[in-house]
Design a protein around this motif. Structure first.
Motif, PDB file in Angstrom:
ATOM      1  N   ALA A  59       0.839  -1.205   0.000  1.00  0.00           N
ATOM      2  CA  ALA A  59       0.000   0.000   0.000  1.00  0.00           C
ATOM      3  C   ALA A  59       0.870   1.250   0.000  1.00  0.00           C
ATOM      4  CB  ALA A  59      -0.919  -0.006   1.232  1.00  0.00           C
ATOM      5  N   ARG A  60       1.969   1.213   0.769  1.00  0.00           N
ATOM      6  CA  ARG A  60       2.861   2.367   0.801  1.00  0.00           C
ATOM      7  C   ARG A  60       3.495   2.616  -0.563  1.00  0.00           C
ATOM      8  NH1 ARG A  60       3.904   4.718   5.690  1.00  0.00           N
ATOM      9  NH2 ARG A  60       3.320   3.455   7.472  1.00  0.00           N
ATOM     10  N   ILE A  61       3.891   1.507  -1.242  1.00  0.00           N
ATOM     11  CA  ILE A  61       4.484   1.672  -2.583  1.00  0.00           C
ATOM     12  C   ILE A  61       3.435   2.241  -3.536  1.00  0.00           C
ATOM     13  CG2 ILE A  61       5.387   0.418  -4.581  1.00  0.00           C
ATOM     14  CD1 ILE A  61       6.741  -1.499  -2.627  1.00  0.00           C
ATOM     15  N   TYR A  62       2.205   1.671  -3.436  1.00  0.00           N
ATOM     16  CA  TYR A  62       1.128   2.101  -4.329  1.00  0.00           C
ATOM     17  C   TYR A  62       0.813   3.586  -4.130  1.00  0.00           C
ATOM     18  CZ  TYR A  62      -3.631   2.592  -6.094  1.00  0.00           C
ATOM     19  OH  TYR A  62      -4.752   3.039  -6.745  1.00  0.00           O
ATOM     20  N   TRP A  84       6.565   6.303 -10.827  1.00  0.00           N
ATOM     21  CA  TRP A  84       7.513   5.223 -10.505  1.00  0.00           C
ATOM     22  C   TRP A  84       8.801   5.754  -9.911  1.00  0.00           C
ATOM     23  CZ3 TRP A  84       5.881   0.640  -9.670  1.00  0.00           C
ATOM     24  CH2 TRP A  84       4.664   0.234 -10.264  1.00  0.00           C
ATOM     25  N   VAL A  85       9.203   6.961 -10.283  1.00  0.00           N
ATOM     26  CA  VAL A  85      10.376   7.576  -9.654  1.00  0.00           C
ATOM     27  C   VAL A  85      10.115   7.755  -8.159  1.00  0.00           C
ATOM     28  CG1 VAL A  85      11.626   9.772  -9.437  1.00  0.00           C
ATOM     29  CG2 VAL A  85      11.287   8.736 -11.682  1.00  0.00           C
ATOM     30  N   LYS A  86       8.921   8.255  -7.831  1.00  0.00           N
ATOM     31  CA  LYS A  86       8.575   8.465  -6.429  1.00  0.00           C
ATOM     32  C   LYS A  86       8.484   7.144  -5.679  1.00  0.00           C
ATOM     33  CE  LYS A  86       6.145  12.845  -6.281  1.00  0.00           C
ATOM     34  NZ  LYS A  86       4.841  13.466  -6.020  1.00  0.00           N
ATOM     35  N   ARG A  87       7.947   6.109  -6.335  1.00  0.00           N
ATOM     36  CA  ARG A  87       7.857   4.791  -5.691  1.00  0.00           C
ATOM     37  C   ARG A  87       9.246   4.263  -5.376  1.00  0.00           C
ATOM     38  NH1 ARG A  87       2.783   3.249  -9.312  1.00  0.00           N
ATOM     39  NH2 ARG A  87       1.220   3.762  -7.750  1.00  0.00           N
ATOM     40  N   TRP A  88      10.152   4.392  -6.371  1.00  0.00           N
ATOM     41  CA  TRP A  88      11.514   3.897  -6.189  1.00  0.00           C
ATOM     42  C   TRP A  88      12.211   4.692  -5.071  1.00  0.00           C
ATOM     43  CZ3 TRP A  88      14.422   0.087  -6.189  1.00  0.00           C
ATOM     44  CH2 TRP A  88      15.819   0.194  -6.222  1.00  0.00           C
ATOM     45  N   ARG A  89      11.899   6.003  -5.028  1.00  0.00           N
ATOM     46  CA  ARG A  89      12.467   6.838  -3.984  1.00  0.00           C
ATOM     47  C   ARG A  89      12.036   6.325  -2.590  1.00  0.00           C
ATOM     48  NH1 ARG A  89      10.791  12.623  -5.104  1.00  0.00           N
ATOM     49  NH2 ARG A  89      11.973  12.402  -7.036  1.00  0.00           N
ATOM     50  N   PHE A  90      10.767   5.937  -2.455  1.00  0.00           N
ATOM     51  CA  PHE A  90      10.314   5.382  -1.170  1.00  0.00           C
ATOM     52  C   PHE A  90      11.014   4.064  -0.874  1.00  0.00           C
ATOM     53  CE2 PHE A  90       7.504   2.163   0.713  1.00  0.00           C
ATOM     54  CZ  PHE A  90       7.533   2.615   2.023  1.00  0.00           C
ATOM     55  N   ILE A  91      11.093   3.188  -1.916  1.00  0.00           N
ATOM     56  CA  ILE A  91      11.656   1.852  -1.688  1.00  0.00           C
ATOM     57  C   ILE A  91      13.090   1.936  -1.182  1.00  0.00           C
ATOM     58  CG2 ILE A  91      12.433  -0.248  -2.897  1.00  0.00           C
ATOM     59  CD1 ILE A  91       9.873   0.034  -4.632  1.00  0.00           C
ATOM     60  N   ARG A  92      13.894   2.838  -1.754  1.00  0.00           N
ATOM     61  CA  ARG A  92      15.302   2.901  -1.359  1.00  0.00           C
ATOM     62  C   ARG A  92      15.538   3.871  -0.193  1.00  0.00           C
ATOM     63  NH1 ARG A  92      17.466   7.093  -6.007  1.00  0.00           N
ATOM     64  NH2 ARG A  92      16.553   8.717  -4.736  1.00  0.00           N
ATOM     65  N   SER A  93      14.474   4.518   0.345  1.00  0.00           N
ATOM     66  CA  SER A  93      14.653   5.376   1.522  1.00  0.00           C
ATOM     67  C   SER A  93      14.907   4.502   2.752  1.00  0.00           C
ATOM     68  CB  SER A  93      13.424   6.251   1.742  1.00  0.00           C
ATOM     69  OG  SER A  93      12.356   5.453   2.199  1.00  0.00           O
ATOM     70  N   PRO A  94      15.569   5.042   3.784  1.00  0.00           N
ATOM     71  CA  PRO A  94      15.873   4.205   4.967  1.00  0.00           C
ATOM     72  C   PRO A  94      14.632   3.519   5.524  1.00  0.00           C
ATOM     73  CG  PRO A  94      16.963   6.343   5.163  1.00  0.00           C
ATOM     74  CD  PRO A  94      16.095   6.427   3.941  1.00  0.00           C
TER      75      PRO A  94
END
Lengths: 263, 263, 263, 263
Positions: B72-75, B87-97
């Protein structure tokens, strides 16, 4: 002045303009403390065996005193400020928290003379120590302090979260490193948490401590973290306490100024 | 409101104007705490043996919940402020601490169902306790505190240097004086350092302590120094903490004032 | 820039306008810390046996480095502010406290290669840990703190007098009450003082504690007094520390303002 | 200046305009400290056996010195400010608290040379340690601190009540839970109170600690409560102390200003 009004003034703190303790208040405080002290020392078998008769008489005296005080409070309750008929106000006192405490103390103080079951008696004797809760009648200051702390509850929550995290990291680390070496002390995280709490609060009984080099490193971390974490609530409490006292003094000064204006 | 926007508001703290915890937030906090508690008590052999089946079901439930939350957070990530495509923003979340913490918790929660190696399983079970790190989603206050402490990092460094010097002097002294009398506790400076840390932090387990007069003099010095050194970070922390809280309150007050002006 | 001037700027902290640590300073700090760590772990027999050769080489390297640094400081001393010819300034550095520390560290670091006596060697190895004193080159902040504490020395003296009185009362009491029961721990006031210090500082090893009811009452008094007495220096230190830091910040701000004005 | 006036100025602190310690004051402080130190170490059997003769001579010297000082104080008492004839003022000094302390110290110091009873001698030797109370002649600062604390006595009373309640809850809990498991440590509430005090003050000797899970929960509560309760008097003391010192500085500054105006 009517008896009821007189009783109300004597029993309730702060009903005289100056808010000073009345003679009855002082007597009540000493009786409560005496009842608690007798309750505490009566659990010591040696003392109980030697002074059984004296303790019994003291307990009867305290029970009768608390019953009389409870009945006087119910009788004088209509003098309390607020709306409602006499009996509505009396019922309001009876079901208030401090009213229930008063009732419980009367029951606990007098029950032993109607009950013979040994285990129940032992529990009743223990509960008698909580006559201390009756001091709640004089808890205006404590209410102010608790109010001040509640305003800082967010800060204290952050402290608690930090402390809890450190406890968990320390306990998990020692469970992993020494769980197989000292199974009694570190064989599971709940067991290791006892060590972590006693170290973080810098009590350090010495019933459990790390014995490996890695474990000692984690133990040092928890001990140093404990010293630093103690500093946080100290700062918060000190500020909150100082605030509460400041407000209390201002309120007293304002009340005195108003009395002077009127008088 | 679209589903994605609704999810974002529900999941992220502070996205509503008032910054209050949403219902989903509260649910998440309780699930995280429950997962940590289950993780902690499942390390206790007695409990594990008795409730093995219940713990297993709870672990599956927590794993599935955290997986759903992660997805849900990725979505909902594109709803976060800032530039860039979805998708840039999603990837930014995924690789954030915090995104990596979320992923790690999902893996650690679900891996035991795909792995059979006992030692790996034990480690995974232990790591599950660190689901606590997910509380970092609610770490705005902690960030402020850490920021305030960073401003005082110079002062804290001086304290640390003083503490370290005192540790070293104490440990060297006892190594010199009692190294031959108690080789296990003071046979080398690293060994004596454990005693010095436990004394300086006033924990005092009692597994190691000086036995000669000269050693006791040095021990007294370290103990008294510990009390004085505790006072330094207490002062610094108290001031830093009080500063951070003051700033937070001002920021909240300012935000509320702005909202009132607009609304 | 001449070599001597360059060396002076590199070696001395605060000689550049901004007072930042130079590259050479940072290197020196790391070498000092490394020398101390090697000194500490080389006292551990297990490590010494295994890495004897590596430790020897490290000691030679540290000794040569400190010798080179000492010679460089003497060479660059004329660049220091103040009156006098080059050699007068050099001699002034050599006989200054920090100059003597530098010399002592060089001697202690290199002497083991010229001495064969085992006991002397052991002492020299121990003394090497005090290379830490070389960090005094960076002690501007510590000087400020000590200055602030000196201003409050009267207050701290009163605290010390109170603490000393409480120690003496507690130790005398236990000597009187339990001296004949526990002669090893309380058989004389000096012996009882060890217990009193460890209790007053709330360390509490548990090697000595009262066993009679009267002794426990005195022990409780000392423990509670310890908690209250810890509060006094905490308040004094916190205020003094906060003062010192405030002054340092103001001095830095003033210096920066002057530089901006000039530059 | 007459001898009596000179003696008064030399003996009494603060009789000179600047309130500095006179040469006689400094001598007196050192003699008091020396007498206390001799008193303390003379209780150590090993030292007493070896230096019996030297200690005896020192005791005679201290006794004669304190007698001479006492007579000088009586002789110079008429110089003290206030109404009354010479002998009225002398009698006023003799029956003042510090005058009685002086007399007691003289008696305790010289009595051993007229008494042969061993038990009485031992008690007299112990009491000699309380020559420390003579430092009360220099107690202006301590009076200020105690005055400041008395102003906050209400706040400290609330702290004491909270601490006492927590002690009682903890001791009652462990008496109930572990009284039958560890009768020596928790077999009655008075016995359990020793554990509670040592835990709440974070001393933690380790002579008594809970062993059941429920007992450890209560122990954790008391330990954490101890850390929080330590924070309260710290805040109060720190504020009171800082107030007292502020006032003293202002009084000194005002006195100096007045002297400058006059002089």
């Amino acid at each position: 002045m009517k008896l009821r009004e007189y009783l109300h003034h004597q029993i309730t703190i702060g009903s005289w303009p100056d808010g000073k303790l009345t003679g009855m208040n002082v007597l009540l405080i000493w009786v409560i403390l005496a009842a608690v002290v007798v309750g505490v020392i009566s659990t010591e078998p040696e003392i109980l065996d030697r002074y059984r008769q004296e303790i019994l008489w003291a307990e009867i005296a305290f029970g009768v005193f608390f019953l009389a005080e409870y009945l006087a409070r119910i009788y004088a309750a209509p003098e309390m400020p607020g709306e409602g008929s006499d009996w509505v106000k009396r019922w309001r006192f009876i079901r208030s928290p401090i009213g229930l405490v008063d009732l419980a103390v009367v029951i606990v103080s007098l029950a032993p003379f109607f009950i013979a079951n040994a285990a129940a008696l032992r529990l009743l004797r223990l509960l008698r120590v909580f006559a201390l809760a009756k001091l709640g009648h004089f808890s205006a200051a404590m209410r102010e302090i608790l109010g001040a702390l509640r305003e800082r509850s967010y800060d204290l929550l952050v402290c608690a979260a930090l402390a809890f995290s450190l406890l968990l990291v320390g306990a998990s680390g020692l469970y992993w490193l020494e769980g197989h070496l000292q199974p009694d002390n570190f064989g599971s995280i709940p067991r290791a948490l006892w060590w972590a709490v006693i170290t973080l609060t810098t009590v350090g009984y010495g019933d459990a401590y790390p014995i490996t080099t890695a474990g000692k490193l984690i133990g040092s971390l928890v001990a140093v973290g404990g010293v630093l974490l103690v500093a946080l609530p100290t700062g918060i409490f000190a500020a909150a306490f100082s605030d509460a006292m400041q407000r209390r003094r201002e309120a007293v000064a304002k009340a005195l100024a108003e009395i002077e204006e009127i008088g």
